[in-house]
Write a protein that holds these residues in place. Structure first.
Motif, PDB file in Angstrom:
ATOM      1  N   GLY A 104      -2.077   2.377  -5.117  1.00 40.93           N
ATOM      2  CA  GLY A 104      -3.446   2.566  -4.630  1.00 40.93           C
ATOM      3  C   GLY A 104      -4.250   1.266  -4.637  1.00 40.93           C
ATOM      4  O   GLY A 104      -5.426   1.252  -4.286  1.00 40.93           O
TER       5      GLY A 104
ATOM      6  N   SER B 133       0.828  -1.213   0.000  1.00 44.19           N
ATOM      7  CA  SER B 133       0.000   0.000   0.000  1.00 44.19           C
ATOM      8  C   SER B 133       0.861   1.261   0.000  1.00 44.19           C
ATOM      9  O   SER B 133       0.377   2.352  -0.265  1.00 44.19           O
ATOM     10  CB  SER B 133      -0.895   0.009   1.240  1.00 44.19           C
TER      11      SER B 133
ATOM     12  N   SER C  26      -5.952   0.285  -1.318  1.00 43.34           N
ATOM     13  CA  SER C  26      -7.111   1.142  -1.020  1.00 43.34           C
ATOM     14  C   SER C  26      -8.318   0.738  -1.845  1.00 43.34           C
ATOM     15  O   SER C  26      -9.430   0.664  -1.324  1.00 43.34           O
ATOM     16  CB  SER C  26      -6.820   2.606  -1.330  1.00 43.34           C
ATOM     17  N   SER C  27      -8.103   0.459  -3.127  1.00 43.50           N
ATOM     18  CA  SER C  27      -9.268   0.121  -3.949  1.00 43.50           C
ATOM     19  C   SER C  27      -9.828  -1.244  -3.544  1.00 43.50           C
ATOM     20  O   SER C  27     -11.038  -1.460  -3.586  1.00 43.50           O
ATOM     21  CB  SER C  27      -8.966   0.238  -5.450  1.00 43.50           C
TER      22      SER C  27
END
Ligand code: X90
Length: 275
Positions: free
Chosen positions: A87, A83, A90-91
């Protein structure tokens, strides 16, 4: 319980999995062209596109890509690239929230590998083993988190240009390795960032450095997964040196998919290993 393992495509190729498995592609952008990191990937085509464009980059999967991979599984273990550099994690977390809201009886466990490539492959293989052993979901989660503390990623790169151009390492770090014939040997740090360990002149030295660093970190004959970008010789040389010292080690060699090809660049080697 209907289990599934899902990972982003930086895991590279996963040999036929005894547990349902899906890989979610990242994308490589070269000028106006886009390459999905899936089975359609053609390294020669990507090279050509990269050579003829002025700027390139990568993009992480979107929420819909994850939901599609989750399918109709009841319990999903989802492994992502670090991370700190992407991204993707996060997704995946957004997709988890959406999926669990839509299906209140299903669960998604998102695991941030703080690494990528063959270290993610080790995690996926361990998950297969744990799921097949029939233990409970919470025990699987506990054991995989424990296992992840004892896996590492080390690599040797001939160029850090794409990493630097995309802000994943500093230009100063990239320069250290940018001299012709010098290879950067580094590892995924505890925080999931690229950490330079040493520079080596020539491939043979780089391989020796890799083994030296592995031993210093506590490697003593566990599983090793190697991937390379057009450098089968180096991968085989590394495997045979490791096997001389640890004859019963389980060591497999594979090739990089699009994302790892792009960042590890030609000649790059990535090694996931167990302590
Ligand atoms: O979200 C995105 O666009 C993807 C960004 C990925 C950036 C890093 C990829 C690294 C690939 C290079 C050698 C290993 C570095 C390990 C650092 C943890 C492989």
């Amino acid at each position: 319980m209907k289990y599934k393992i899902v990972a982003d495509s930086s895991i590279n190729h996963v040999a036929s999995s005894p547990v349902p498995f899906s890989s979610v592609p990242l994308r490589i952008l070269a000028g106006d062209l886009e390459f999905a990191d899936d089975s359609s990937f053609n390294p020669a085509q990507m090279d050509q596109a990269l050579a003829s464009c002025t700027s390139s980059g990568t993009a992480c999967p979107g929420l819909a890509d994850w939901l599609c991979a989750f399918g109709d599984a009841e319990v999903i273990f989802c492994i992502t690239i670090t991370s700190t550099l992407s991204g993707t994690y996060s997704s995946a977390c957004l997709a988890k929230a959406e999926y669990e809201e839509r299906f209140p009886n299903r669960r998604v466990h998102v695991l941030d590998s703080l690494s990528t490539g063959p270290e993610m492959l080790l995690i996926a293989e361990k998950l297969q083993e744990l799921i097949l052993s029939g233990i409970r979901e919470d025990a699987i989660l506990f054991k995989i988190r424990h296992y992840m503390q004892y896996t590492r990623l080390i690599f040797s790169l001939e160029s850090l240009q794409n990493l630097a151009n995309n802000g994943r390492v500093s230009h100063a770090t990239a320069k250290l390795a940018g001299i012709l014939g010098i290879r950067a040997v580094g590892q995924a740090s505890d925080r999931g960032e690229l950490q330079l360990l040493s520079k080596a002149r020539g491939q043979q030295r780089a391989i020796c450095n890799i083994i030296k660093h592995m031993k210093e970190n506590g490697y003593c004959g566990g599983k090793v997964r190697i991937v390379h970008n057009r450098n089968q010789n180096a991968a085989e040389a590394l495997r045979s040196l490791l096997l001389t010292a640890y004859p019963s080690a389980d060591i497999c060699i594979g090739v990089t998919g699009a994302l790892c090809c792009y960042y590890a660049e030609t000649g790059g080697l990535m090694i996931g290993y167990e302590l």
